[in-house]
Motif scaffolding. Structure first.
Motif, PDB file in Angstrom:
ATOM      1  N   GLN A 135      71.125 -63.376 -19.437  1.00 21.47           N
ATOM      2  CA  GLN A 135      71.708 -62.592 -20.328  1.00 21.47           C
ATOM      3  C   GLN A 135      71.862 -63.318 -21.934  1.00 21.47           C
ATOM      4  O   GLN A 135      71.297 -62.538 -22.728  1.00 21.47           O
TER       5      GLN A 135
ATOM      6  N   ALA B 118      69.459 -61.621 -24.770  1.00 21.77           N
ATOM      7  CA  ALA B 118      70.398 -61.373 -26.303  1.00 21.77           C
ATOM      8  C   ALA B 118      69.607 -61.729 -27.329  1.00 21.77           C
ATOM      9  O   ALA B 118      69.237 -61.078 -28.462  1.00 21.77           O
ATOM     10  N   LYS B 119      69.256 -63.142 -27.455  1.00 24.49           N
ATOM     11  CA  LYS B 119      68.570 -63.614 -28.416  1.00 24.49           C
ATOM     12  C   LYS B 119      66.997 -63.062 -28.684  1.00 24.49           C
ATOM     13  O   LYS B 119      66.732 -62.657 -29.876  1.00 24.49           O
TER      14      LYS B 119
ATOM     15  N   PHE C 246      67.627 -59.588 -30.061  1.00 30.11           N
ATOM     16  CA  PHE C 246      68.164 -59.817 -31.475  1.00 30.11           C
ATOM     17  C   PHE C 246      66.770 -59.936 -32.499  1.00 30.11           C
ATOM     18  O   PHE C 246      66.627 -59.572 -33.208  1.00 30.11           O
TER      19      PHE C 246
ATOM     20  N   ILE D 146      71.734 -54.325 -24.748  1.00 31.70           N
ATOM     21  CA  ILE D 146      72.008 -55.696 -24.275  1.00 31.70           C
ATOM     22  C   ILE D 146      72.891 -56.238 -25.443  1.00 31.70           C
ATOM     23  O   ILE D 146      73.906 -56.913 -24.927  1.00 31.70           O
ATOM     24  N   LEU D 147      72.963 -56.097 -26.580  1.00 26.34           N
ATOM     25  CA  LEU D 147      73.829 -56.626 -27.347  1.00 26.34           C
ATOM     26  C   LEU D 147      75.109 -56.035 -27.195  1.00 26.34           C
ATOM     27  O   LEU D 147      76.149 -56.694 -27.335  1.00 26.34           O
TER      28      LEU D 147
ATOM     29  N   PHE E   7      76.155 -58.202 -24.012  1.00 29.99           N
ATOM     30  CA  PHE E   7      76.068 -59.375 -24.236  1.00 29.99           C
ATOM     31  C   PHE E   7      75.877 -60.180 -25.573  1.00 29.99           C
ATOM     32  O   PHE E   7      75.492 -61.455 -25.636  1.00 29.99           O
ATOM     33  N   GLY E   8      76.004 -59.268 -26.524  1.00 27.97           N
ATOM     34  CA  GLY E   8      76.077 -59.659 -27.860  1.00 27.97           C
ATOM     35  C   GLY E   8      76.744 -61.106 -28.293  1.00 27.97           C
ATOM     36  O   GLY E   8      76.561 -62.032 -28.978  1.00 27.97           O
TER      37      GLY E   8
ATOM     38  N   GLN F 217      74.664 -58.789 -36.250  1.00 32.16           N
ATOM     39  CA  GLN F 217      74.255 -57.891 -35.263  1.00 32.16           C
ATOM     40  C   GLN F 217      74.519 -56.239 -35.465  1.00 32.16           C
ATOM     41  O   GLN F 217      73.624 -55.599 -35.229  1.00 32.16           O
TER      42      GLN F 217
ATOM     43  N   THR G 227      77.358 -48.661 -28.075  1.00 33.58           N
ATOM     44  CA  THR G 227      77.172 -50.202 -28.301  1.00 33.58           C
ATOM     45  C   THR G 227      78.526 -50.403 -29.199  1.00 33.58           C
ATOM     46  O   THR G 227      79.076 -51.562 -28.927  1.00 33.58           O
TER      47      THR G 227
ATOM     48  N   GLU H  49      82.380 -55.386 -19.373  1.00 33.78           N
ATOM     49  CA  GLU H  49      81.055 -55.603 -19.116  1.00 33.78           C
ATOM     50  C   GLU H  49      80.574 -54.774 -17.787  1.00 33.78           C
ATOM     51  O   GLU H  49      81.374 -54.876 -16.893  1.00 33.78           O
TER      52      GLU H  49
END
Lengths: 160, 956
Positions: free
Chosen positions: B476, B480-481, B484, B503-504, B507-508, B522, B544, B601
């Protein structure tokens, strides 16, 4: 085999033989689609293509394309040779066959095909036997008719 | 041999054909044709009887005109007359016309069948053959009914000529394919098998085709054919190239017969008898050996015929899948073809190797050709060959070479033809998931897919990456990385925004510690894409944002500002507006705890088969996913990388609007059920939506074999009972037998309705040419409009397809439309006609009214023909609650305190049609003692009263 189509480079249908029941509308649609697809292919491309859930096997002889649709488990190479054998039969019967022979004697082209393939399956592979059947038919024909040699009437065969 | 015009030159025909050829324009051609048609018509109608020759000539002209593509609606009778001519060519033309212009006029069919019957009985083999050809060419059910019983007799009669036997065998085959039920099995079957021993090669050739088809349905009856086929094959394979005379084709003995025999053997498992098996293996080895011999001719016909046998031999070896030695030899042989100069051979070798790759014996041998195949993918000039190469790479992929293959396919994707991009995307996605050891590689691969071919990345693919990331906490943070970073690109594909947004949102927080990806960064990154995106993506991003409010309280003010902006709160799109309003309110009124619970989540998805795999299978037909399905090479993989729940409904929380509010199930947008609470929004609100699996895109083509709707059969006997079950309910199983299950979900509002039909294939075999259609008998077309979407022509074993029907009630109707379902199962056509559960009461709109109004209207409808009444015995226990539920299901409102007797039920409603509205009042009086009911209906239209009364009476 589900059907066989013969068409010219200009996309004119010269012979159609359907071994599955389809409406005229569907036949026309399929023909249009396939003629377009096959004519768009370049000369060195392979002779087989996937089309809907069928396999198309085609080969060009001079100005005519011979195109067969076979089912998934059917053999592509032997189908190519079915086409070739049919061409040989026409050739033998008409004497170096050309597109014009098939246009003016379309009924003969159908009769020869029926002796060779029936219900989409090869019936007789011997050239001698197929032509014997056709010639027998010709011998049976009546003397009373005015048999004009259509060739002399049309003039010489067109060069391809 | 003389050229052209052998036999019966018809001068008039030749003149006509050359006239047509000389026409300069389409108009001129049509003009000439019309002139000719008028001429022929007058000849046929004229007083003077035409002689055989003229009749033949005109019929032939008509045939020519028809084959040019024009309609012909006369001449059938003249053609039928030709059938009884004694002159062969006349008869022949007659038969040709009949078989090309099949006609369904029953009187005509009777005459044709008579003529055929005479010719079959004539004992003249040429006439008999003509008749058999005609039956085979037409192949209709009527012909089957008339002749299916006679032909086996002709086929096995001792005195039938060889040519007649050949025609009879294939004629029977055609009839059997068209209507298997009409061909009686019997004593003749054993004798047909023995035709494999016939002296005449042509008879054997025709007979093998017939046996191959028959034995699929009745393998045990034809079992003796195995040893006969093996010995026949053995004799051919070992014969010298000249032994078979005219049956040798370019130095190859009997190639057609050999191929057919090898096909026949593929209908059975390896022979049990050791001697037979030994002999067969010897044959197979001989074929493989011969492939290594130098060619006997340079002609392509020679090599084609020889290789046709070789490929069929390899198919048989793969079918047996039990001789490791032969499998490896086959693979080596195909390996040689991979670099052959003939494109055809390269194509077939790639195709055939695909099946070899799934055998445990030859999988490793196939893998050794990986470089050649990759090279083919890069250099082949013909797209169909490249496609085969891609298929083969997919089939030979396993954990050891997955990274190489996936990267090659990704590279290929950049230049791949548009037509096959989606398929490549699916394949890459499947391989990356299946063989991922570390999931960061998987995530990278999918993001690459979106980057390279974003337009071809279907929902299934990006849903899937979300499911996997949600289910694996080890990936995860990396995901996220990576998203991004991917979103930093100035132009990124909308699918990337969707994946990134989701995803952000989940799991941001895992990357928020880094100041370069702090919460405000973000948010502003995502929001910078917002305005360029479609409604669906913007809806997802709004979700989101609300998740961000929970994850990062510091962004709350900014995000509320965005939600509050007029562009959101007053957005013209109802979905965006609703989200903005609800999210804004949720973020303002809910406490932090509530917010944290609601916006928690996402829980892991239940593990199931990959929806991508299902999609690929649908695209490619059976076998496409086989290399991965069986998992026999790599049993561990399925444990590690097991699939996840495929339904989009579970993953859809922040996904396109349609899912979120179940709008798909409701015809007019206004019908969308308002979410009962904000908490509900984020759980599975669409779980009772219509789609139990990702909806199947309708295929653009017509199903190949589907015939017109005009010739559907009568509904099955239980159709009325099945229909009655649906009068008071909208969902359920409409039909079920051993092959097929049909489920229904429907919704109606005003005069509109939407129905989802789910066709489930209960077998393990693919249905082909699957074509369900709706047919309106009689006047129904003017009363009810049903618009159907096409469905895919194939339904895989165990799979389900969905069909959507949009229904509009134009005016009141009495009979429901028919649902006709046709498909081929194991080669045999199946058809089924049901009644579509659409009855007039579906368009009921309940009307509440007080007792006084009710009685006033009741009196207004007092004409005798406006009332329908029925007194009937209860068929079910008389439970008032059940009765109430049924009446509500029927569609009317139930009015309390109207009838003085509280035991009675009173209802009111309006039937909505486009043309008119029909007000309806009903009263149901149960008599528990007598176990009887009295039902009274009053409507403003007489037939409607009666019809509703009948429909409803059957329910109690």
């Amino acid at each position: 085999m589900q059907f066989m189509l013969l068409f010219s480079r200009q996309g004119k249908l010269r012979l159609q033989k359907w071994y599955v029941p389809l409406s005229d509308k569907e036949k026309k649609k399929i023909t249009r689609e396939l003629v377009q697809t096959v004519l768009a292919r370049k000369p060195k491309m392979c002779s087989f293509l996937e089309w809907r859930d069928l396999k198309i096997v085609y080969k060009r002889y001079a100005s005519l394309y011979f195109c067969c649709a076979i089912e998934d488990q059917d053999n592509e190479l032997i189908t190519l040779e079915i086409i070739h054998r049919y061409v040989e039969l026409l050739d033998k019967y008409f004497g170096s066959v050309c597109e014009l022979d098939i246009i003016f004697n379309f009924e003969k082209a159908y009769f020869i095909l029926d002796e060779f393939l029936l219900g989409g399956e090869v019936q007789e592979t011997s050239k001698k036997n197929v032509l014997k059947a056709i010639e027998q038919a010709d011998l049976l024909q009546e003397k009373t008719e005015n048999a004009y040699p259509s060739k002399s009437f049309i003039g010489c065969k067109k060069a391809y | 041999m003389p050229a052209v015009s052998k036999g019966d030159g018809m001068r008039g025909l030749a003149v006509f054909i050359s006239d047509i050829r000389n026409c300069k324009s389409k108009e001129a051609e049509i003009k000439r044709i019309n002139k000719e048609l008028a001429n022929i018509r007058s000849k046929f109608k004229g007083d003077k009887a035409l002689d055989g020759y003229s009749k033949k000539k005109y019929v032939c002209k008509l045939l020519f005109i028809f084959l040019l593509g024009h309609d012909i609606d006369f001449g059938h009778m003249e053609a039928v007359n030709l059938l009884s001519s004694n002159k062969y060519t006349e008869k022949q033309i007659g038969y040709l016309f009949i078989s090309v212009l099949v006609n369904s006029n029953s009187e005509l069919i009777r005459l044709i069948n008579n003529a055929i019957k005479n010719d079959l009985a004539s004992r003249n083999p040429t006439f008999m053959c003509l008749a058999l050809h005609c039956i085979a060419n037409v192949g209709s059910r009527e012909m089957g009914e008339a002749f299916a019983a006679d032909i086996p007799r002709i086929l096995v009669a001792g005195d039938s000529m060889d040519s007649v036997k050949q025609s009879a065998a294939l004629c029977l085959l055609r009839l059997y394919k068209a209507s298997p039920d009409l061909v009686p099995m019997g004593e003749w079957t054993a004798r047909v098998v023995h035709l494999l021993n016939d002296q005449h090669m042509g008879v054997v050739t025709a007979a093998v085709s017939l046996i191959t088809c028959l034995c699929k349905k009745n393998p045990d009856d034809f079992k003796t054919c195995i040893s006969l086929a093996v010995s026949r094959l053995s004799r051919i394979v070992s014969s010298a190239s000249t032994d078979l005379q005219d049956y040798t084709y370019y130095f190859v003995p009997a190639p057609w017969l050999s191929v057919k025999l090898l096909r026949l053997l593929q209908c059975y498992p390896p022979p049990e008898d050791a001697a037979v098996k030994g002999r067969l293996v010897e044959c197979l080895e001989t074929v493989l050996n011969k492939a290594q011999e130098p060619p006997k001719s340079k002609k392509v016909q020679h090599s084609n015929a020889k290789n046709a046998i070789l490929f069929e031999t390899i198919s048989l070896i793969i079918h047996y899948d039990s001789e490791p030695n032969l499998l490896v030899r086959a693979c080596n042989q195909l390996g040689q073809f991979l670099q052959h100069r003939e494109t055809n051979l390269r194509y077939l070798a790639l195709e055939s190797m695909c099946t070899l790759a799934s055998s445990e014996f030859s999988h490793e041998a196939v893998k050794t050709h990986i470089d050649t195949v990759i090279n083919a993918l890069k250099t082949e000039r013909d797209v169909s060959v490249r496609q085969r190469a891609a298929d083969l790479l997919y089939a030979m992929c396993d954990r050891s070479n997955a990274k190489q293959i996936v990267s090659e396919m990704l590279r290929y994707l950049e230049t791949a033809d548009y037509a096959i991009r989606e398929e490549i995307v699916l394949k890459v996605a499947i391989l990356a998931e299946k063989y991922a050891v570390d999931y960061s590689w998987y995530v990278d691969t999918i993001l690459n897919l979106i980057r390279i071919a974003g337009d071809y990345v279907s929902e299934e693919v990006w849903y899937r990456v979300l499911q996997i990331v949600t289910n694996r906490d080890d990936v995860q943070g990396y995901a996220a990385k990576t998203v991004f970073e991917a979103l930093q690109a100035p132009a990124c594909h909308e699918n990337m925004v969707k994946v990134g947004g989701y995803i952000l949102g989940e799991f941001g927080n895992l990357i928020a510690g880094d100041p370069r990806s702090s919460p405000p960064v973000q948010f502003s990154l995502l929001h910078s894409k917002f305005h360029l995106c479609s409604v669906a993506t913007r809806a997802l991003l709004l979700s989101t944002y609300i998740k961000f409010i929970n994850l990062f309280p510091e962004t709350k003010a900014t995000i509320q500002g965005v939600l509050r902006a007029g562009s959101q709160l007053r957005n013209a799109d109802v979905e965006l507006q609703q989200r903005a309003v609800e999210y804004l309110t949720l973020s303002s009124v809910a406490s932090t705890d509530v917010l944290a619970t609601v916006l928690e989540e996402m829980p892991p998805f239940p593990e199931r088969e990959s929806s991508i795999l299902a999609k690929l299978k649908r695209k490619k037909g059976p076998g496409a996913g086989s290399a991965l399905d069986d998992g026999r090479r790599d049993p561990s993989s399925s444990d590690i990388n097991g699939g996840v729940e495929p339904t989009p409904s579970t993953v859809s929380t922040p996904s396109p609007s349609a899912d979120l509010l179940g709008l798909r199930a409701a015809p007019p947008p206004a019908a969308a059920p308002a979410p009962s609470g904000a908490g509900n929004l984020l759980v599975d609100v669409s779980s009772d939506g219509p789609a139990p699996q990702p909806s199947l895109g309708p295929t653009p083509e017509e199903a190949f074999l589907s015939s017109g709707p005009e010739d559907i059969g009568p509904p099955i006997p239980e159709a009325d009972d099945l229909l009655n079950k649906f009068v008071c309910k909208n969902n359920g199983v409409l039909f079920e037998n051993q092959l097929l299950q049909i489920g229904v979900k429907s919704e109606f509002r005003q005069n509109l309705g939407r129905m989802y039909l789910f066709y489930g294939n209960k077998t393990s075999v693919q249905f082909q040419n699957f074509s369900p259609s709706v047919v309106h008998p009689g006047d129904l077309q003017t009363q009810l409009a049903v618009q159907t979407k096409r469905v895919a022509a194939q339904v895989d074993g165990g799979a389900q397809v969905q069909q959507v029907l949009n229904i509009e009630c134009l005016r009141d109707f009495l009979a429901p439309p028919f649902l006709s379902v046709r498909f081929r199962y194991g080669g045999a056509p199946q058809s089924l006609t049901l009644k579509l559960p659409v009855t007039i009461n579906k368009f009921f709109q309940p009307t509440e009214m007080a007792a006084q109004d009710f009685f006033q209207r009741w009196k207004q409808l007092s004409l005798p023909q406006q009332e329908a009444q029925k007194i009937f015995k209860a068929n079910h226990p008389m439970d008032p609650e059940v009765t109430k539920a049924k009446l509500l299901g029927f569609g009317s409102a139930l009015l309390d305190n109207v009838d003085p007797n509280p035991e009675n039920f009173v209802g009111a409603g309006i039937i909505q049609t486009k043309a008119l509205q029909v007000g309806c009042l009903l009263r149901l009086e149960p008599n528990a003692q007598a176990q009887m009911y009295r039902l009274t209906l009053r409507t403003s239209k007489e037939p409607v009263s009666r019809h509703l009364c009948e429909l409803l009476a059957q329910q109690f």
